[in-house]
Design a protein around this motif. Structure first.
Motif, PDB file in Angstrom:
ATOM      1  N   THR A  22      -9.819  20.778  19.733  1.00 47.10           N
ATOM      2  CA  THR A  22      -9.503  19.906  18.604  1.00 47.10           C
ATOM      3  C   THR A  22     -10.744  19.227  18.058  1.00 47.10           C
ATOM      4  O   THR A  22     -10.707  18.648  16.975  1.00 47.10           O
ATOM      5  CB  THR A  22      -8.469  18.838  19.021  1.00 47.10           C
ATOM      6  N   ARG A  23     -11.875  19.282  18.775  1.00 44.08           N
ATOM      7  CA  ARG A  23     -13.124  18.675  18.297  1.00 44.08           C
ATOM      8  C   ARG A  23     -13.713  19.439  17.115  1.00 44.08           C
ATOM      9  O   ARG A  23     -14.517  18.903  16.371  1.00 44.08           O
ATOM     10  CB  ARG A  23     -14.165  18.591  19.417  1.00 44.08           C
ATOM     11  N   TYR A  24     -13.346  20.700  16.943  1.00 43.78           N
ATOM     12  CA  TYR A  24     -13.838  21.518  15.843  1.00 43.78           C
ATOM     13  C   TYR A  24     -12.686  21.765  14.885  1.00 43.78           C
ATOM     14  O   TYR A  24     -11.799  22.581  15.145  1.00 43.78           O
ATOM     15  CB  TYR A  24     -14.403  22.844  16.373  1.00 43.78           C
ATOM     16  N   THR A  25     -12.691  21.062  13.755  1.00 39.13           N
ATOM     17  CA  THR A  25     -11.549  21.130  12.841  1.00 39.13           C
ATOM     18  C   THR A  25     -11.342  22.529  12.284  1.00 39.13           C
ATOM     19  O   THR A  25     -10.209  22.936  12.022  1.00 39.13           O
ATOM     20  CB  THR A  25     -11.723  20.141  11.672  1.00 39.13           C
ATOM     21  N   TRP A  26     -12.413  23.307  12.111  1.00 41.37           N
ATOM     22  CA  TRP A  26     -12.288  24.662  11.574  1.00 41.37           C
ATOM     23  C   TRP A  26     -11.629  25.624  12.554  1.00 41.37           C
ATOM     24  O   TRP A  26     -11.271  26.732  12.194  1.00 41.37           O
ATOM     25  CB  TRP A  26     -13.652  25.211  11.143  1.00 41.37           C
ATOM     26  N   SER A  27     -11.442  25.200  13.813  1.00 38.81           N
ATOM     27  CA  SER A  27     -10.809  26.078  14.804  1.00 38.81           C
ATOM     28  C   SER A  27      -9.313  26.231  14.562  1.00 38.81           C
ATOM     29  O   SER A  27      -8.700  27.181  15.021  1.00 38.81           O
ATOM     30  CB  SER A  27     -11.039  25.553  16.218  1.00 38.81           C
ATOM     31  N   GLY A  28      -8.719  25.273  13.850  1.00 38.22           N
ATOM     32  CA  GLY A  28      -7.284  25.321  13.598  1.00 38.22           C
ATOM     33  C   GLY A  28      -6.457  24.897  14.790  1.00 38.22           C
ATOM     34  O   GLY A  28      -5.263  25.179  14.859  1.00 38.22           O
ATOM     35  N   CYS A  29      -7.061  24.207  15.760  1.00 34.39           N
ATOM     36  CA  CYS A  29      -6.354  23.818  16.985  1.00 34.39           C
ATOM     37  C   CYS A  29      -5.796  22.401  16.888  1.00 34.39           C
ATOM     38  O   CYS A  29      -6.454  21.491  16.394  1.00 34.39           O
ATOM     39  CB  CYS A  29      -7.295  23.899  18.187  1.00 34.39           C
ATOM     40  N   VAL A  30      -4.567  22.242  17.369  1.00 31.83           N
ATOM     41  CA  VAL A  30      -3.924  20.935  17.459  1.00 31.83           C
ATOM     42  C   VAL A  30      -3.194  20.863  18.802  1.00 31.83           C
ATOM     43  O   VAL A  30      -2.819  21.879  19.370  1.00 31.83           O
ATOM     44  CB  VAL A  30      -2.909  20.696  16.312  1.00 31.83           C
ATOM     45  N   VAL A  31      -2.995  19.644  19.281  1.00 31.44           N
ATOM     46  CA  VAL A  31      -2.223  19.439  20.508  1.00 31.44           C
ATOM     47  C   VAL A  31      -0.783  19.185  20.106  1.00 31.44           C
ATOM     48  O   VAL A  31      -0.493  18.300  19.296  1.00 31.44           O
ATOM     49  CB  VAL A  31      -2.777  18.251  21.323  1.00 31.44           C
ATOM     50  N   GLU A  32       0.118  19.991  20.643  1.00 34.64           N
ATOM     51  CA  GLU A  32       1.545  19.841  20.370  1.00 34.64           C
ATOM     52  C   GLU A  32       2.236  19.311  21.623  1.00 34.64           C
ATOM     53  O   GLU A  32       1.974  19.789  22.716  1.00 34.64           O
ATOM     54  CB  GLU A  32       2.150  21.177  19.945  1.00 34.64           C
ATOM     55  N   CYS A  42      -3.586  26.956  18.568  1.00 36.02           N
ATOM     56  CA  CYS A  42      -4.648  27.287  17.615  1.00 36.02           C
ATOM     57  C   CYS A  42      -4.159  28.387  16.677  1.00 36.02           C
ATOM     58  O   CYS A  42      -3.703  29.431  17.128  1.00 36.02           O
ATOM     59  CB  CYS A  42      -5.902  27.760  18.346  1.00 36.02           C
ATOM     60  N   VAL A  43      -4.244  28.135  15.373  1.00 35.48           N
ATOM     61  CA  VAL A  43      -3.815  29.098  14.368  1.00 35.48           C
ATOM     62  C   VAL A  43      -4.948  29.259  13.363  1.00 35.48           C
ATOM     63  O   VAL A  43      -5.475  28.275  12.857  1.00 35.48           O
ATOM     64  CB  VAL A  43      -2.532  28.627  13.651  1.00 35.48           C
ATOM     65  N   GLY A  44      -5.323  30.475  13.108  1.00 32.30           N
ATOM     66  CA  GLY A  44      -6.391  30.734  12.149  1.00 32.30           C
ATOM     67  C   GLY A  44      -6.685  32.211  12.081  1.00 32.30           C
ATOM     68  O   GLY A  44      -5.928  33.037  12.579  1.00 32.30           O
ATOM     69  N   GLY A  45      -7.784  32.549  11.480  1.00 34.88           N
ATOM     70  CA  GLY A  45      -8.141  33.951  11.366  1.00 34.88           C
ATOM     71  C   GLY A  45      -9.637  34.124  11.197  1.00 34.88           C
ATOM     72  O   GLY A  45     -10.350  33.196  10.823  1.00 34.88           O
ATOM     73  N   ARG A  46     -10.097  35.293  11.484  1.00 29.32           N
ATOM     74  CA  ARG A  46     -11.503  35.666  11.303  1.00 29.32           C
ATOM     75  C   ARG A  46     -11.535  37.062  10.713  1.00 29.32           C
ATOM     76  O   ARG A  46     -10.684  37.905  11.011  1.00 29.32           O
ATOM     77  CB  ARG A  46     -12.262  35.685  12.636  1.00 29.32           C
TER      78      ARG A  46
END
Length: 68
Positions: A22-32, A42-46
């Motif tokens: 969660t320290r890197y906002t571009w990672s798309g990670c949140v604590v649920e 973590c949700v995102g794409g590369r």
């Protein structure tokens, strides 16, 4: 080699490291929190683009955590 020594060969400036925290906002990670436990989601794409055929290798690490 230990976990940190293995990670040390990577070059973050070349986007060879994707920190899933969660320290890197571009990672798309949140604590649920589902009421029972907290889960890192973590949700995102590369996109991987190359002008010629290549082999891509992906490795995961979790250094500094005791996984008993």
């Amino acid at each position: 080699m230990n976990c940190y020594e293995k990670e040390a060969v990577l070059r973050p400036e070349n986007n060879q490291v994707i920190n899933l925290t969660t320290r890197y906002t571009w990672s798309g990670c949140v604590v649920e929190d589902d009421g029972i436990e907290e889960v890192l989601s973590c949700v995102g794409g590369r996109s991987f683009r190359s002008v010629r055929e290549r082999w891509w290798y992906i490795a995961l690490s979790k250094c500094g955590v005791n996984n008993c």
